[in-house]
Design a protein around this motif. Structure first.
Motif, PDB file in Angstrom:
ATOM      1  N   LEU A  49       0.821  -1.206   0.000  1.00  0.00           N
ATOM      2  CA  LEU A  49       0.000   0.000   0.000  1.00  0.00           C
ATOM      3  C   LEU A  49       0.861   1.265   0.000  1.00  0.00           C
ATOM      4  CD1 LEU A  49      -2.862  -1.062   2.431  1.00  0.00           C
ATOM      5  CD2 LEU A  49      -2.921  -0.936  -0.067  1.00  0.00           C
ATOM      6  N   ASN A  50       1.971   1.243   0.727  1.00  0.00           N
ATOM      7  CA  ASN A  50       2.887   2.380   0.703  1.00  0.00           C
ATOM      8  C   ASN A  50       3.495   2.564  -0.686  1.00  0.00           C
ATOM      9  OD1 ASN A  50       2.562   3.249   3.344  1.00  0.00           O
ATOM     10  ND2 ASN A  50       4.167   1.915   4.120  1.00  0.00           N
ATOM     11  N   ASP A  70       0.763   8.853 -26.369  1.00  0.00           N
ATOM     12  CA  ASP A  70       1.171   7.530 -26.843  1.00  0.00           C
ATOM     13  C   ASP A  70       0.976   6.435 -25.798  1.00  0.00           C
ATOM     14  OD1 ASP A  70       3.179   8.711 -25.336  1.00  0.00           O
ATOM     15  OD2 ASP A  70       4.791   7.635 -26.372  1.00  0.00           O
ATOM     16  N   CYS A  71       0.843   6.793 -24.550  1.00  0.00           N
ATOM     17  CA  CYS A  71       0.633   5.749 -23.526  1.00  0.00           C
ATOM     18  C   CYS A  71      -0.603   5.998 -22.682  1.00  0.00           C
ATOM     19  CB  CYS A  71       1.869   5.612 -22.635  1.00  0.00           C
ATOM     20  SG  CYS A  71       1.984   6.855 -21.351  1.00  0.00           S
ATOM     21  N   ARG A  72      -1.414   6.965 -23.044  1.00  0.00           N
ATOM     22  CA  ARG A  72      -2.564   7.347 -22.219  1.00  0.00           C
ATOM     23  C   ARG A  72      -3.484   6.162 -21.945  1.00  0.00           C
ATOM     24  NH1 ARG A  72      -4.638  12.124 -24.583  1.00  0.00           N
ATOM     25  NH2 ARG A  72      -3.056  13.133 -23.324  1.00  0.00           N
ATOM     26  N   GLU A  73      -3.884   5.459 -22.984  1.00  0.00           N
ATOM     27  CA  GLU A  73      -4.824   4.349 -22.829  1.00  0.00           C
ATOM     28  C   GLU A  73      -4.215   3.212 -22.009  1.00  0.00           C
ATOM     29  OE1 GLU A  73      -7.113   1.541 -25.873  1.00  0.00           O
ATOM     30  OE2 GLU A  73      -7.239   3.674 -26.372  1.00  0.00           O
ATOM     31  N   GLN A  74      -2.976   2.850 -22.337  1.00  0.00           N
ATOM     32  CA  GLN A  74      -2.313   1.760 -21.624  1.00  0.00           C
ATOM     33  C   GLN A  74      -2.039   2.151 -20.169  1.00  0.00           C
ATOM     34  OE1 GLN A  74       1.407   0.526 -23.285  1.00  0.00           O
ATOM     35  NE2 GLN A  74       1.696  -1.108 -21.793  1.00  0.00           N
ATOM     36  N   CYS A  75      -1.573   3.367 -19.961  1.00  0.00           N
ATOM     37  CA  CYS A  75      -1.270   3.810 -18.597  1.00  0.00           C
ATOM     38  C   CYS A  75      -2.532   3.890 -17.745  1.00  0.00           C
ATOM     39  CB  CYS A  75      -0.567   5.162 -18.618  1.00  0.00           C
ATOM     40  SG  CYS A  75       1.097   5.109 -19.292  1.00  0.00           S
ATOM     41  N   GLN A  76      -3.601   4.397 -18.309  1.00  0.00           N
ATOM     42  CA  GLN A  76      -4.848   4.475 -17.549  1.00  0.00           C
ATOM     43  C   GLN A  76      -5.371   3.085 -17.223  1.00  0.00           C
ATOM     44  OE1 GLN A  76      -7.266   7.025 -20.010  1.00  0.00           O
ATOM     45  NE2 GLN A  76      -6.644   8.863 -18.887  1.00  0.00           N
ATOM     46  N   GLY A  77      -5.237   2.159 -18.169  1.00  0.00           N
ATOM     47  CA  GLY A  77      -5.648   0.775 -17.906  1.00  0.00           C
ATOM     48  C   GLY A  77      -4.822   0.143 -16.801  1.00  0.00           C
ATOM     49  N   THR A  78      -3.520   0.398 -16.836  1.00  0.00           N
ATOM     50  CA  THR A  78      -2.639  -0.143 -15.799  1.00  0.00           C
ATOM     51  C   THR A  78      -2.966   0.463 -14.440  1.00  0.00           C
ATOM     52  OG1 THR A  78      -0.876  -0.468 -17.427  1.00  0.00           O
ATOM     53  CG2 THR A  78      -0.221  -0.423 -15.115  1.00  0.00           C
ATOM     54  N   LEU A  79      -3.214   1.757 -14.399  1.00  0.00           N
ATOM     55  CA  LEU A  79      -3.566   2.401 -13.128  1.00  0.00           C
ATOM     56  C   LEU A  79      -4.900   1.896 -12.588  1.00  0.00           C
ATOM     57  CD1 LEU A  79      -2.403   6.068 -13.796  1.00  0.00           C
ATOM     58  CD2 LEU A  79      -1.357   4.381 -12.284  1.00  0.00           C
ATOM     59  N   LYS A  80      -5.868   1.650 -13.463  1.00  0.00           N
ATOM     60  CA  LYS A  80      -7.152   1.092 -13.017  1.00  0.00           C
ATOM     61  C   LYS A  80      -6.962  -0.320 -12.462  1.00  0.00           C
ATOM     62  CE  LYS A  80     -10.291   3.744 -15.912  1.00  0.00           C
ATOM     63  NZ  LYS A  80     -11.266   3.714 -16.993  1.00  0.00           N
ATOM     64  N   THR A  81      -6.119  -1.105 -13.143  1.00  0.00           N
ATOM     65  CA  THR A  81      -5.838  -2.459 -12.663  1.00  0.00           C
ATOM     66  C   THR A  81      -5.176  -2.411 -11.292  1.00  0.00           C
ATOM     67  OG1 THR A  81      -5.593  -3.257 -14.921  1.00  0.00           O
ATOM     68  CG2 THR A  81      -4.634  -4.619 -13.183  1.00  0.00           C
ATOM     69  N   LEU A  82      -4.225  -1.512 -11.115  1.00  0.00           N
ATOM     70  CA  LEU A  82      -3.566  -1.363  -9.815  1.00  0.00           C
ATOM     71  C   LEU A  82      -4.556  -0.940  -8.738  1.00  0.00           C
ATOM     72  CD1 LEU A  82      -0.101   0.319 -10.468  1.00  0.00           C
ATOM     73  CD2 LEU A  82      -0.538  -1.815  -9.268  1.00  0.00           C
ATOM     74  N   ALA A  83      -5.438  -0.005  -9.072  1.00  0.00           N
ATOM     75  CA  ALA A  83      -6.437   0.457  -8.099  1.00  0.00           C
ATOM     76  C   ALA A  83      -7.379  -0.677  -7.708  1.00  0.00           C
ATOM     77  CB  ALA A  83      -7.214   1.641  -8.668  1.00  0.00           C
ATOM     78  N   CYS A  84      -7.783  -1.482  -8.689  1.00  0.00           N
ATOM     79  CA  CYS A  84      -8.658  -2.626  -8.413  1.00  0.00           C
ATOM     80  C   CYS A  84      -7.937  -3.647  -7.532  1.00  0.00           C
ATOM     81  CB  CYS A  84      -9.111  -3.248  -9.728  1.00  0.00           C
ATOM     82  SG  CYS A  84     -10.271  -4.592  -9.525  1.00  0.00           S
ATOM     83  N   THR A  85      -6.675  -3.898  -7.853  1.00  0.00           N
ATOM     84  CA  THR A  85      -5.870  -4.831  -7.051  1.00  0.00           C
ATOM     85  C   THR A  85      -5.730  -4.325  -5.626  1.00  0.00           C
ATOM     86  OG1 THR A  85      -4.658  -5.524  -9.015  1.00  0.00           O
ATOM     87  CG2 THR A  85      -3.626  -5.972  -6.893  1.00  0.00           C
ATOM     88  N   ARG A  86      -5.535  -3.031  -5.475  1.00  0.00           N
ATOM     89  CA  ARG A  86      -5.415  -2.429  -4.149  1.00  0.00           C
ATOM     90  C   ARG A  86      -6.684  -2.658  -3.333  1.00  0.00           C
ATOM     91  NH1 ARG A  86      -7.004   2.692  -2.276  1.00  0.00           N
ATOM     92  NH2 ARG A  86      -5.872   3.309  -0.423  1.00  0.00           N
ATOM     93  N   LYS A  88      -8.927  -5.032  -3.703  1.00  0.00           N
ATOM     94  CA  LYS A  88      -9.028  -6.457  -3.368  1.00  0.00           C
ATOM     95  C   LYS A  88      -8.094  -6.815  -2.215  1.00  0.00           C
ATOM     96  CE  LYS A  88     -10.202  -7.938  -8.051  1.00  0.00           C
ATOM     97  NZ  LYS A  88      -9.702  -8.644  -9.238  1.00  0.00           N
ATOM     98  N   ILE A  89      -6.879  -6.306  -2.269  1.00  0.00           N
ATOM     99  CA  ILE A  89      -5.907  -6.612  -1.212  1.00  0.00           C
ATOM    100  C   ILE A  89      -6.377  -6.049   0.124  1.00  0.00           C
ATOM    101  CG2 ILE A  89      -3.580  -6.050  -0.403  1.00  0.00           C
ATOM    102  CD1 ILE A  89      -2.618  -6.507  -3.268  1.00  0.00           C
ATOM    103  N   VAL A  90      -6.920  -4.854   0.119  1.00  0.00           N
ATOM    104  CA  VAL A  90      -7.418  -4.262   1.363  1.00  0.00           C
ATOM    105  C   VAL A  90      -8.571  -5.097   1.922  1.00  0.00           C
ATOM    106  CG1 VAL A  90      -8.638  -2.261   2.327  1.00  0.00           C
ATOM    107  CG2 VAL A  90      -6.611  -1.924   0.903  1.00  0.00           C
ATOM    108  N   LEU A  91      -9.494  -5.511   1.067  1.00  0.00           N
ATOM    109  CA  LEU A  91     -10.634  -6.315   1.539  1.00  0.00           C
ATOM    110  C   LEU A  91     -10.183  -7.662   2.091  1.00  0.00           C
ATOM    111  CD1 LEU A  91     -13.288  -5.540  -1.220  1.00  0.00           C
ATOM    112  CD2 LEU A  91     -13.205  -4.675   1.130  1.00  0.00           C
ATOM    113  N   TRP A  92      -9.281  -8.341   1.375  1.00  0.00           N
ATOM    114  CA  TRP A  92      -8.790  -9.631   1.865  1.00  0.00           C
ATOM    115  C   TRP A  92      -7.981  -9.458   3.154  1.00  0.00           C
ATOM    116  CZ3 TRP A  92     -10.933 -13.938   0.903  1.00  0.00           C
ATOM    117  CH2 TRP A  92     -11.513 -14.197  -0.329  1.00  0.00           C
TER     118      TRP A  92
END
Length: 127
Positions: A49-50, A70-86, A88-92
């Motif tokens: 989390l830190n 040139d990376c807007r779509e990919q970067c935003q997708g990666t950031l959304k994936t990280l936020a979703c993972t975060r 899930k990790i907090v809930l678990w």
């Protein structure tokens, strides 16, 4: 695993006032090790989390919300994936903390309750 270990210790201790046997002492040692390992997992979550907060902060500071085209779509997708993972990790992790707390309450019940067993309604009385 920790909850099961505590339950088995409670079952072996139920109805006895004798001192702990060697086997019960080994179960207690195993419970302590399991508790420490659970706490280490929670420390790993804290580290993640830190790192997540530092990463997203650095991205925001660097690009101030204007990601390169040139990376807007990919970067935003990666950031959304990280936020979703975060999330899930907090809930678990919350579930892990609840399980650890419940196991520690049950461990206290091994000494406190007459039959050494506890569930969500309180001390269990064996007939």
């Amino acid at each position: 695993q920790l909850n099961l270990q505590v339950t088995l210790l409670g079952i072996t201790r139920s109805g006895t006032d004798s001192p702990m046997t060697l086997a019960e002492g080994q179960v207690m040692a195993s419970i302590c090790i399991s508790t420490l390992m659970t706490l280490m997992k929670l420390k790993e979550v804290w580290t993640f989390l830190n790192m997540y907060n530092r990463l997203t902060g650095a991205i925001e500071e660097t690009f101030r919300g204007n990601l390169p085209a040139d990376c807007r779509e990919q970067c935003q997708g990666t950031l959304k994936t990280l936020a979703c993972t975060r999330v899930k990790i907090v809930l678990w992790s919350l579930a892990l903390c609840a399980g650890l707390g419940y196991a520690l309450v049950k461990l206290g019940a091994v000494v406190y309750c007459e039959d050494s067993l506890f569930n969500v309604t309180g001390c269990v009385e064996l007939a």
